[in-house]
Design an enzyme around this catalytic site. Structure first.
Site, PDB file in Angstrom:
ATOM      1  N   HIS A 106       0.401  -0.967  -0.124  1.00  0.00           N
ATOM      2  CA  HIS A 106       0.206   0.051   0.276  1.00  0.00           C
ATOM      3  C   HIS A 106       0.524   1.227  -0.091  1.00  0.00           C
ATOM      4  O   HIS A 106       2.058   0.801   0.635  1.00  0.00           O
ATOM      5  CB  HIS A 106      -0.932  -0.113   1.490  1.00  0.00           C
ATOM      6  CG  HIS A 106      -1.715  -0.975   1.490  1.00  0.00           C
ATOM      7  ND1 HIS A 106      -1.126  -1.934   2.423  1.00  0.00           N
ATOM      8  CD2 HIS A 106      -3.158  -1.268   0.995  1.00  0.00           C
ATOM      9  CE1 HIS A 106      -2.102  -3.223   2.276  1.00  0.00           C
ATOM     10  NE2 HIS A 106      -3.103  -2.882   1.850  1.00  0.00           N
ATOM     11  N   ASP A 109       2.427   1.762   3.021  1.00  0.00           N
ATOM     12  CA  ASP A 109       2.937   0.976   3.875  1.00  0.00           C
ATOM     13  C   ASP A 109       4.374   1.448   3.937  1.00  0.00           C
ATOM     14  O   ASP A 109       5.628   1.297   4.302  1.00  0.00           O
ATOM     15  CB  ASP A 109       3.133  -0.355   3.115  1.00  0.00           C
ATOM     16  CG  ASP A 109       1.872  -0.801   3.338  1.00  0.00           C
ATOM     17  OD1 ASP A 109       0.800  -1.237   4.153  1.00  0.00           O
ATOM     18  OD2 ASP A 109       1.879  -1.716   2.662  1.00  0.00           O
TER      19      ASP A 109
END
Ligand code: XUL
Ligand code: CO
Length: 441
Positions: A106, A109
């Site tokens: 993501h 992240d």
């Protein structure tokens, strides 16, 4: 070969070797032998194993009742970009020591989200440049990228499905930045998991409008990415609930209907996650089969849930029998269309040694490898194939074949049935099918 950054984070752990099923080395593969040929492809090609950035590098073990139990050494820096680089170093050390070829992320992240959209964008661009170098040095590739459109409080009422246009627009802006990052890293696919795209109460919800708005956002994403030269596939990842009471992408069948209703079928397929299937009261193999029937079996998020408590526990796969049933569907479908096996799984909160992350992924990869060997053997088992052929043999000749080629009318069934009388009872032989599968374990 392991690619290290300035520091080695997983000291004392080298490249994970294949040692076979009699090895007692916890840091060796027992069944996953990357170059072993099975059904015309190497195991590596069948699976395209990927590490999930979020669980492996970001998940410290927090749950609703307590904080994380691990303090990862790559999280020490207070400078967001330095912390992101340290995390990338740890990521690539881990992926290359595992001998995996892929990762998934993501946007946030990779690097912590900043206070403004512009500052967040700058951070993502900077870490993408760093990741490019790591990917070039290691040969590791990006299986898919995605945007986290569910964690920030602004998305509490949904992202694409939000009743406030300003939030929908913000989701679109974040989506563009995540697509740019995915494209810059030659991502092979892009995932939409609708974490908060659903409802808590229908009393305050216009379902049709919310779903149409998600469709609009997805068509915009497709058009933008195609315009930038993206040739990969978009995946929707079904999940029935959690965090919402009801999520719009409930299961494979619901998501396929949405894809077709919104005119997305040329560009979208499904990413099937094992425990999302369980939460929808389906088996994993059921969801794979539904996706395969629609020509939309794109990718897999591998994990498992807990049959007693019904939570989204994201445990590592370890059930060979169930995985073998799933891989039978996988093999018959000719594998995945563009995707791979992403370990969307986390170690337990009390598994606090760094080596536990390796042990968990080794177990997951071995489960899939062993299950693939079982599924391949069953596919070649003459008795199994004969039983299945026999079960449907009535459609291969005579009136049954005419029915399949649409040559009959209802009155033909009426006439035929009168001549045949009461149909013969034919056993489904389920226990025999189950025994044959077990025989190959
Ligand atoms: C959540 C989940 C996500 C998606 C990507 O249950 O599976 O991590 O895979 O957003
Ligand atoms: Co997932």
């Amino acid at each position: 070969m392991a690619i290290l950054g300035e520091k080695e984070y997983f000291k004392g752990i080298g490249d994970i070797p294949f040692e076979g099923k009699d090895s007692d080395n916890p840091l060796a593969y027992k069944f996953y032998n990357p170059d072993q040929m099975v059904a015309g492809k190497t195991m590596r090609e069948h699976f395209k194993f990927a590490m999930a950035y979020w669980h492996t590098l970001c998940g410290t073990g927090g749950d609703p009742f307590g904080p994380g139990t691990r303090s990862f050494p790559w999280m020490a820096s207070t400078d967001p970009l330095q912390a992101a680089k340290d995390k990338a170093d740890a990521a690539f050390e881990f992926i290359t020591k595992m001998g995996f070829d892929y990762f998934c992320f993501h946007d946030f992240d990779l690097v912590e989200e900043a206070d403004t959209l512009s500052e967040s964008e700058k951070r993502v661009e900077q870490i993408v440049e760093y990741l490019k170098e790591k990917m070039a040095a290691s040969g590791v590739k990006l299986l898919w990228g995605t945007a986290n459109l569910f964690s920030h409080p602004r998305y509490m009422n949904g992202a694409g499905s939000n009743p406030n246009f300003d939030v929908v627009a913000r989701a679109g802006a974040q989506l563009k930045i995540a697509l740019d990052a995915t494209l810059a890293l030659n991502g092979e696919n892009y995932v939409f998991w609708g974490g908060r795209e659903g409802y808590m109460s229908l009393l305050n919800t216009r379902m049709q409008m919310e779903q149409d708005n998600i469709g609009r956002l997805m068509r915009m994403a497709r058009d933008y990415a195609r315009g930038q030269g993206f040739h990969g596939t978009f995946f929707i990842e079904p999940k029935p609930m959690e965090p919402m009471k009801h999520q719009y992408d409930f299961d494979a069948a619901t998501s396929i209907n949405f894809i077709r209703e919104q005119g997305l079928e040329a560009d979208f397929k499904l990413n099937i996650e094992v425990n999302h299937a369980t939460l929808a009261q389906h088996t994993f193999q059921h969801e794979l089969q539904v996706a395969a029937n629609a020509g939309m079996l794109g990718s897999i998020d591998a994990n498992r849930g807990d049959y007693q408590n019904g939570w989204d526990t994201d445990q590592f796969p370890n059930n060979v029998l169930e995985t073998a049933e799933a891989l039978l569907v996988f093999l018959k479908a000719g594998g995945l269309q563009g995707g791979g096996i992403n370990f969307d799984a986390k170690t337990r909160r009390n598994s606090t040694d760094l080596e536990d992350i390796f042990i968990a992924h080794i177990g997951g990869a071995d489960t899939f490898a062993r299950a693939l060997l079982v599924a391949d053997a069953v596919m070649q088992n003459a008795q199994y194939n004969h039983l299945l052929d026999q079960r449907y043999a009535s459609f291969s000749s005579g009136k049954g074949a005419d029915f399949v080629s649409e040559k009959l009318q209802l009155t033909d069934l009426y006439d035929y049935s009168k001549t045949v009388g009461e149909p013969k009872q034919i056993s489904g032989k389920q226990e025999l099918f189950e025994n044959i599968l077990n025989q190959h374990l």
